[in-house]
Design a protein around this motif. Structure first.
Motif, short mmCIF file in Angstrom:
data_model
loop_
_atom_site.label_atom_id
_atom_site.label_comp_id
_atom_site.label_asym_id
_atom_site.label_seq_id
_atom_site.Cartn_x
_atom_site.Cartn_y
_atom_site.Cartn_z
N LEU A 1 -4.99 10.82 6.55
CA LEU A 1 -3.60 11.26 6.49
C LEU A 1 -3.23 11.51 5.04
CD1 LEU A 1 -3.76 9.87 9.33
CD2 LEU A 1 -1.35 9.22 9.00
N ILE A 2 -2.72 12.71 4.73
CA ILE A 2 -2.38 13.08 3.37
C ILE A 2 -0.90 13.44 3.31
CG2 ILE A 2 -2.87 14.60 1.42
CD1 ILE A 2 -5.60 15.14 2.59
N GLY B 1 -7.98 2.31 4.09
CA GLY B 1 -7.84 2.57 2.66
C GLY B 1 -6.52 3.25 2.38
N LEU B 2 -5.83 2.81 1.34
CA LEU B 2 -4.52 3.36 0.99
C LEU B 2 -4.49 3.73 -0.49
CD1 LEU B 2 -1.45 3.92 1.50
CD2 LEU B 2 -1.06 1.50 0.97
N LEU C 1 -10.00 7.99 -9.99
CA LEU C 1 -10.63 6.66 -9.94
C LEU C 1 -10.07 5.83 -8.80
CD1 LEU C 1 -12.46 4.47 -11.01
CD2 LEU C 1 -10.70 3.92 -12.72
N ALA C 2 -8.76 5.85 -8.61
CA ALA C 2 -8.17 5.11 -7.49
C ALA C 2 -8.68 5.65 -6.15
CB ALA C 2 -6.64 5.18 -7.56
N LEU C 3 -8.84 6.97 -6.07
CA LEU C 3 -9.43 7.57 -4.88
C LEU C 3 -10.86 7.08 -4.66
CD1 LEU C 3 -8.15 11.24 -5.09
CD2 LEU C 3 -8.10 9.85 -3.03
N ALA C 4 -11.64 7.07 -5.73
CA ALA C 4 -13.03 6.62 -5.63
C ALA C 4 -13.11 5.19 -5.12
CB ALA C 4 -13.72 6.74 -6.99
N SER C 5 -12.19 4.34 -5.58
CA SER C 5 -12.24 2.93 -5.22
C SER C 5 -11.93 2.69 -3.74
CB SER C 5 -11.29 2.11 -6.10
OG SER C 5 -9.93 2.42 -5.81
N VAL C 6 -11.13 3.59 -3.12
CA VAL C 6 -10.84 3.41 -1.69
C VAL C 6 -11.79 4.22 -0.81
CG1 VAL C 6 -8.43 2.81 -2.05
CG2 VAL C 6 -9.03 5.20 -1.69
N LEU D 1 -3.57 8.74 2.12
CA LEU D 1 -3.52 9.25 0.75
C LEU D 1 -2.13 9.79 0.44
CD1 LEU D 1 -6.91 11.23 0.67
CD2 LEU D 1 -6.48 8.85 0.05
N ASP D 2 -1.48 9.21 -0.56
CA ASP D 2 -0.13 9.61 -0.93
C ASP D 2 -0.19 10.52 -2.16
OD1 ASP D 2 2.56 9.87 -1.10
OD2 ASP D 2 3.01 7.73 -1.24
N ASP D 3 -0.01 11.81 -1.93
CA ASP D 3 -0.01 12.81 -3.00
C ASP D 3 -1.27 12.72 -3.87
OD1 ASP D 3 1.09 14.98 -4.21
OD2 ASP D 3 2.53 13.87 -5.44
N PRO D 4 -2.45 12.81 -3.27
CA PRO D 4 -3.69 12.57 -4.01
C PRO D 4 -4.05 13.63 -5.03
CG PRO D 4 -4.21 13.39 -1.83
CD PRO D 4 -2.72 13.15 -1.86
N PHE D 5 -3.43 14.82 -4.96
CA PHE D 5 -3.82 15.91 -5.85
C PHE D 5 -2.95 16.00 -7.10
CE2 PHE D 5 -4.97 17.11 -1.49
CZ PHE D 5 -6.35 17.20 -1.65
#
Length: 461
Positions: free
Chosen positions: A429-430, A323-324, A384-389, A399-403
């Motif tokens: 990986l964040i 997941g990306l 939402l994009a986080l939820a989808s992956v 995860l690229d800069d998820p916060f």
């Protein structure tokens, strides 16, 4: 009192009795605000509360009906830098982008190069004027947009979430520029989840809550990126098996580069095993996003022995296993509703669509299930994009800069999901601009001056 002193205390922005709703949901309710010339205010508040909407209204870029009175004094030059820079660019090269406003204001062509160069230098972009915007990182693109606004000396400058997009050096450079602008009489309004980063600059900090602005009371202690918490969301009912120990990423070292470009990043030998959390941190443009894309197969690697999930990276080859999350969440959203977005991710891999509502609830998005993803705030789109992956539980999550764009509670929700996925054996990986204040990572990868350094959690700092 001099004319300059008199003008400095005159109102520049006056909002009175502002009321507006989005999808029948009240956002601003009898909002009052007065900001004078040369003042700087910061507006904080929960994700999706309406901070970006307020900036758009001040800039006269909110086109839906609203009631109340909006008065802006001065020469009418208002500059707005939004959270997602890609939505504002009009040109392909950085010099042309900064010069665009000057052209429209009738500046002479011989004046422009010096003005453009100075604006770029002020925000720390030393690239040639013909440098392609597409080759800048998201944080560098945010700096570019700041340069494109300050170059024409606006009366009012509005900034949406600068801390989330900039590294520490970028924040320091921005504060210096903003101090100069305020001393020159420019009115500044900053929307920000982390107002403490700008406390030395701000004349006032307001909390937007239930549609109104209230004086902000800083909490006694709050991390800039919230720590993992199990108290903020109900965990999934599924029992967690013992995590696996196999290696999900291995390499003896490689150089990351783009065609006809010098190497961007030198990566040493490293291994990431199942269940591990890796934090990748470094300055804007250092190569964090490119490294995640390389592991996913989006950036081709040549002459390297990188193995991801047991094979050489190739886009589309990993299916449910990887997941990306990209930095621009809107680019990953396409369904008609929030619920459809997550259900699509599940059904494409043959998983139960009913699980979509569960993860929306855990991430605080359940009330938005019927909304269009493109009506959400930047932070809500990130969730939402986080939820989808996260919904399909990949073995490797990048995860690229998820916060970015998230308040403290939303950050807690995300950390809760990350902790649960790791318990299932997923590696995470964040990529971040700066270190989180908690120490829960297994590895820390620091990118500096084209080199990636690896430090394990049990190593000394």
């Amino acid at each position: 009192m001099s004319n300059a002193q008199v003008s400095a205390v005159l109102p520049r922005i006056e909002l009175s009795g502002i009321r507006l709703s989005i999808d029948s949901h009240p956002i601003l309710d009898n909002l009052q605000l007065t900001v004078c010339a040369g003042q700087c205010i910061c507006v904080c508040g929960d994700t999706g509360v309406g901070k970006s909407t307020l900036l758009k209204l001040i800039a006269n870029q909110y086109h839906a009906p609203y009631s109340g009175e909006r008065i802006v004094h001065g020469n009418g030059l208002i500059a707005l830098v939004m959270q997602d820079p890609s939505r504002q660019f009009l040109r392909r090269e950085i010099g042309a982008e900064v010069a665009f406003a000057l052209e429209n204001l009738g500046y002479r062509s011989q004046e422009m190069p010096a003005l453009v160069r100075r604006a770029l230098d002020r925000v720390g972009l030393s690239y040639p004027l013909d440098w392609p915007i597409a080759q800048l990182s998201l944080g560098q693109q945010y700096r570019l947009l700041v340069a494109a606004q300050i170059v024409y000396q606006p009366d009012i400058l509005l900034l949406d979430e600068p801390f989330a997009q900039l590294d520490d050096a970028g924040v320091s450079a921005l504060i210096t520029v903003l101090q100069e602008l305020a001393h020159g009489g420019v009115t500044l309004v900053i929307s920000e989840h982390h107002p403490t980063a700008f406390m030395g600059l701000c004349d006032a900090v307001y909390h937007l809550h239930q549609g109104q602005l209230q004086p902000w009371q800083p909490p006694r202690a709050r991390a800039l990126t919230s720590s993992p918490s199990t108290a903020m969301a109900t965990p999934p009912a599924k029992l967690a098996p013992e995590p696996a120990t196999d290696a999900l990423i291995t390499t003896s070292g490689f150089e990351l580069s783009y065609p006809r470009k010098p190497p961007l990043l030198k990566v040493p030998a490293l291994t990431v095993t199942a269940g591990q959390l890796v934090i990748i941190y470094g300055d804007n443009g250092g190569g964090k996003s490119s490294l995640l894309k390389a592991f996913s197969g989006m950036v081709a690697l040549t002459d390297s022995d990188v193995l991801v999930l047991g094979r050489a990276p190739e886009i589309g080859c990993y299916q449910q296993q990887l997941g990306l999350l990209l930095q621009r969440p809107a680019r990953q959203l396409f369904a008609l509703t929030v619920l459809d977005e997550v259900q699509f991710s599940l059904t494409r891999f043959g998983l139960a669509a009913m699980d979509a509502r569960a993860i929306l609830t855990r991430l605080g998005l359940a009330a938005l299930a019927a909304h269009s993803p493109h009506t959400l705030s930047y932070g809500q789109q990130h969730l939402l994009a986080l939820a989808s992956v996260m919904a399909y539980q990949p073995r490797l999550l990048l995860l690229d800069d998820p916060f970015a764009g998230l308040d403290a509670i939303s950050c807690s929700y995300v950390w809760r999901e990350i902790a649960w996925l790791r318990a299932q054996g997923s590696a995470v990986l964040i990529a971040m601009h700066r270190l989180p204040e908690h120490g829960g990572a297994d590895q820390w990868w620091h990118i500096q001056q084209g080199q990636l350094g690896v430090r394990a959690s049990n190593a000394s700092a």
